[in-house]
Design a protein around this motif. Structure first.
Motif, PDB file in Angstrom:
ATOM      1  N   GLU A 109       8.344   1.497  14.329  1.00 20.57           N
ATOM      2  CA  GLU A 109       7.009   0.887  14.296  1.00 20.57           C
ATOM      3  C   GLU A 109       6.782   0.054  15.567  1.00 20.57           C
ATOM      4  OE1 GLU A 109       5.028   1.154  11.457  1.00 20.57           O
ATOM      5  OE2 GLU A 109       3.418  -0.014  12.387  1.00 20.57           O
ATOM      6  N   ASN A 137       5.987  11.876  10.452  1.00 24.37           N
ATOM      7  CA  ASN A 137       4.611  11.369  10.580  1.00 24.37           C
ATOM      8  C   ASN A 137       3.925  12.218  11.655  1.00 24.37           C
ATOM      9  OD1 ASN A 137       5.194  10.319  13.158  1.00 24.37           O
ATOM     10  ND2 ASN A 137       5.698   8.294  12.344  1.00 24.37           N
ATOM     11  N   THR A 172       3.074  12.934   7.127  1.00 24.21           N
ATOM     12  CA  THR A 172       2.536  11.723   6.492  1.00 24.21           C
ATOM     13  C   THR A 172       1.351  11.176   7.288  1.00 24.21           C
ATOM     14  OG1 THR A 172       4.159  10.337   7.630  1.00 24.21           O
ATOM     15  CG2 THR A 172       4.728  11.101   5.408  1.00 24.21           C
ATOM     16  N   GLY A 174       0.054   7.955   7.662  1.00 29.90           N
ATOM     17  CA  GLY A 174      -0.083   6.536   7.991  1.00 29.90           C
ATOM     18  C   GLY A 174      -0.745   6.261   9.328  1.00 29.90           C
ATOM     19  N   HIS A 175      -0.701   7.236  10.232  1.00 29.69           N
ATOM     20  CA  HIS A 175      -1.266   7.013  11.566  1.00 29.69           C
ATOM     21  C   HIS A 175      -2.414   7.981  11.845  1.00 29.69           C
ATOM     22  CE1 HIS A 175       2.383   4.609  12.281  1.00 29.69           C
ATOM     23  NE2 HIS A 175       2.985   5.577  11.601  1.00 29.69           N
ATOM     24  N   ASP A 181      -1.663  12.436   3.294  1.00 26.53           N
ATOM     25  CA  ASP A 181      -0.460  13.182   3.654  1.00 26.53           C
ATOM     26  C   ASP A 181      -0.795  14.668   3.487  1.00 26.53           C
ATOM     27  OD1 ASP A 181       0.711  10.660   3.782  1.00 26.53           O
ATOM     28  OD2 ASP A 181       1.818  10.871   1.901  1.00 26.53           O
ATOM     29  N   PRO A 195      -5.534   5.562  -1.660  1.00 26.02           N
ATOM     30  CA  PRO A 195      -6.115   4.439  -0.933  1.00 26.02           C
ATOM     31  C   PRO A 195      -5.386   4.186   0.385  1.00 26.02           C
ATOM     32  CG  PRO A 195      -4.820   3.672  -2.809  1.00 26.02           C
ATOM     33  CD  PRO A 195      -4.881   5.161  -2.907  1.00 26.02           C
ATOM     34  N   TYR A 197      -4.720   1.055   2.936  1.00 23.59           N
ATOM     35  CA  TYR A 197      -4.849  -0.403   3.007  1.00 23.59           C
ATOM     36  C   TYR A 197      -4.863  -0.864   4.452  1.00 23.59           C
ATOM     37  CZ  TYR A 197      -3.814   0.153  -1.882  1.00 23.59           C
ATOM     38  OH  TYR A 197      -3.861   0.562  -3.187  1.00 23.59           O
ATOM     39  N   THR A 202       3.508  -2.596   7.642  1.00 21.15           N
ATOM     40  CA  THR A 202       3.864  -1.224   7.298  1.00 21.15           C
ATOM     41  C   THR A 202       5.278  -0.861   7.737  1.00 21.15           C
ATOM     42  OG1 THR A 202       2.936  -0.507   9.401  1.00 21.15           O
ATOM     43  CG2 THR A 202       1.471  -0.434   7.506  1.00 21.15           C
ATOM     44  N   GLY A 204       8.647   0.229   7.534  1.00 19.72           N
ATOM     45  CA  GLY A 204       9.447   0.811   6.464  1.00 19.72           C
ATOM     46  C   GLY A 204       8.654   1.728   5.535  1.00 19.72           C
ATOM     47  N   ALA A 205       7.374   1.947   5.837  1.00 18.83           N
ATOM     48  CA  ALA A 205       6.556   2.802   4.958  1.00 18.83           C
ATOM     49  C   ALA A 205       7.102   4.230   4.896  1.00 18.83           C
ATOM     50  CB  ALA A 205       5.106   2.817   5.439  1.00 18.83           C
ATOM     51  N   GLY A 206       7.493   4.751   6.055  1.00 11.68           N
ATOM     52  CA  GLY A 206       7.988   6.129   6.101  1.00 11.68           C
ATOM     53  C   GLY A 206       9.315   6.272   5.355  1.00 11.68           C
ATOM     54  N   HIS A 209       8.643   6.164   1.686  1.00 11.52           N
ATOM     55  CA  HIS A 209       8.051   7.426   1.227  1.00 11.52           C
ATOM     56  C   HIS A 209       9.113   8.508   1.024  1.00 11.52           C
ATOM     57  CE1 HIS A 209       6.318  11.448   2.048  1.00 11.52           C
ATOM     58  NE2 HIS A 209       5.397  11.037   1.205  1.00 11.52           N
ATOM     59  N   ARG A 231       3.622   9.129  -2.291  1.00 16.24           N
ATOM     60  CA  ARG A 231       2.564   8.455  -1.538  1.00 16.24           C
ATOM     61  C   ARG A 231       2.120   7.184  -2.255  1.00 16.24           C
ATOM     62  NH1 ARG A 231      -2.272   6.877  -0.266  1.00 16.24           N
ATOM     63  NH2 ARG A 231      -3.014   7.108   1.871  1.00 16.24           N
ATOM     64  N   ALA A 234       4.733   4.495  -1.644  1.00 17.09           N
ATOM     65  CA  ALA A 234       4.704   4.003  -0.255  1.00 17.09           C
ATOM     66  C   ALA A 234       3.446   3.182  -0.002  1.00 17.09           C
ATOM     67  CB  ALA A 234       4.778   5.183   0.718  1.00 17.09           C
ATOM     68  N   SER A 235       2.302   3.651  -0.486  1.00 18.23           N
ATOM     69  CA  SER A 235       1.078   2.907  -0.171  1.00 18.23           C
ATOM     70  C   SER A 235       1.011   1.597  -0.963  1.00 18.23           C
ATOM     71  CB  SER A 235      -0.180   3.763  -0.369  1.00 18.23           C
ATOM     72  OG  SER A 235      -0.230   4.259  -1.645  1.00 18.23           O
TER      73      SER A 235
END
Ligand SMILES: Nc1ncnc2c1ncn2[C@@H]1O[C@H](COP(=O)(O)OP(=O)(O)OP(=O)(O)O)[C@@H](O)[C@H]1O
Ligand SMILES: Cc1ncc(CO)c(N)n1
Length: 264
Positions: A109, A137, A172, A174-175, A181, A195, A197, A202, A204-206, A209, A231, A234-235
């Protein structure tokens, strides 16, 4: 209780890596085990140093765990170099570990490089063919293909990545602008929506997941349902992300929603 192994690297700040995986395993109701392949000196701001172990260290841990405890699924995270990827692939194949989720971690990140350039080929040749699903990602997806990121060509990228032999590919979101996804299983493309957010927290989100995905596969869910649940986990972890921890992108909080219910 189902058993899921994380084959990955330590994040001293505990937002990502092995530490994130263990929190996600707990959240998903499975017994988590670990094979540590490297250590990062890392916080929410950046990565100071990376210390990889000799590949044999990873193999010994995988064998020790599987021979006694067993594994209903496994996920790989940051594997850092070609020698480690190759050794992990050999152990997974030899031991017949099912439901392998490969998260081809390349960049943190914070922007630090977490994979040697020459290791991309080893991923494609040795580990992707053993995976039930790989979870890059969008940046990793195009980097693996040696191409510039192009959101308009994400389906083509997923199809090309699947040609290396994994059962399925999840890119994924996130970006991406849509935040969804994208799942491709060789037959159809599925947008896994939910959703998005505005949280900055973020880190550690990947990892969360892919660990959740491996957990739900271990628990016997089909790929589509496991991907939807992963998902969600993770979200939700992003939603409860901990801005007060560190001065950079705060760590996700996989247990945030659960603890809120307990405390209520
Ligand atoms: N802001 C957000 N809101 C909701 N869900 C999110 C958000 N950011 C990421 N996610 C979800 O978290 C999961 C991981 O996605 P992402 O693309 O961010 O992975 P990554 O870049 O590998 O993560 P990392 O930050 O750990 O490197 C996906 O299921 C994604 O949809
Ligand atoms: C150890 C480790 N694994 C994965 C990531 C990706 O978020 C990270 N930053 N650090």
């Amino acid at each position: 209780m189902k058993r899921v192994m994380s084959i990955a690297t330590s994040d001293s700040g505990a937002g990502a890596g092995i530490q994130a995986d263990l929190k996600a395993f707990l959240r998903c109701g499975v017994y988590g085990t670990t094979a540590l392949v490297a250590i990062t000196a890392q916080n929410t701001v950046g990565v100071r140093s990376i210390f990889p172990f000799p590949p044999r260290v990873a193999v010994d841990q995988i064998e020790a765990v599987v021979e006694d405890i067993g594994a209903d699924a496994a996920k790989t995270g940051m594997l850092f170099n070609a020698e480690i990827i190759s050794a992990v692939a050999g152990a997974v194949r030899r031991l017949g570990i099912p439901n392998l989720v490969v998260d081809p971690v390349m960049v943190a990140e914070s922007g630090a490089k977490l994979l040697k350039d020459e290791a991309v080929a080893t991923y494609k040749q040795e580990l992707f063919p053993l995976a039930a699903v790989i979870t890059p990602n969008i940046n990793e997806a195009f980097a693996l293909l040696g191409a510039e990121v192009d959101e308009g060509r994400v389906r083509e990228a997923a199809a090309e990545l699947r040609s290396f032999g994994s059962g399925a590919v999840i890119i994924t979101g996130g970006h991406t602008a849509s935040g969804a996804d994208l799942l491709y299983d060789g037959e159809r493309f599925l947008e896994i929506e939910g959703p998005t957010y505005g949280s900055e927290n973020t880190h550690g989100a990947g990892c969360t997941h892919s660990a959740a995905l491996a957990s739900f596969l271990a628990r016997g869910l089909g790929l589509e349902e496991a991907a939807r649940r992963a998902r969600e986990v993770a979200s939700e972890a992003v939603r409860y992300g901990l801005g007060e921890i560190g001065s950079g992108a705060g760590p996700v909080h996989a247990l945030g929603a659960v603890l809120e219910r307990v405390e209520a």
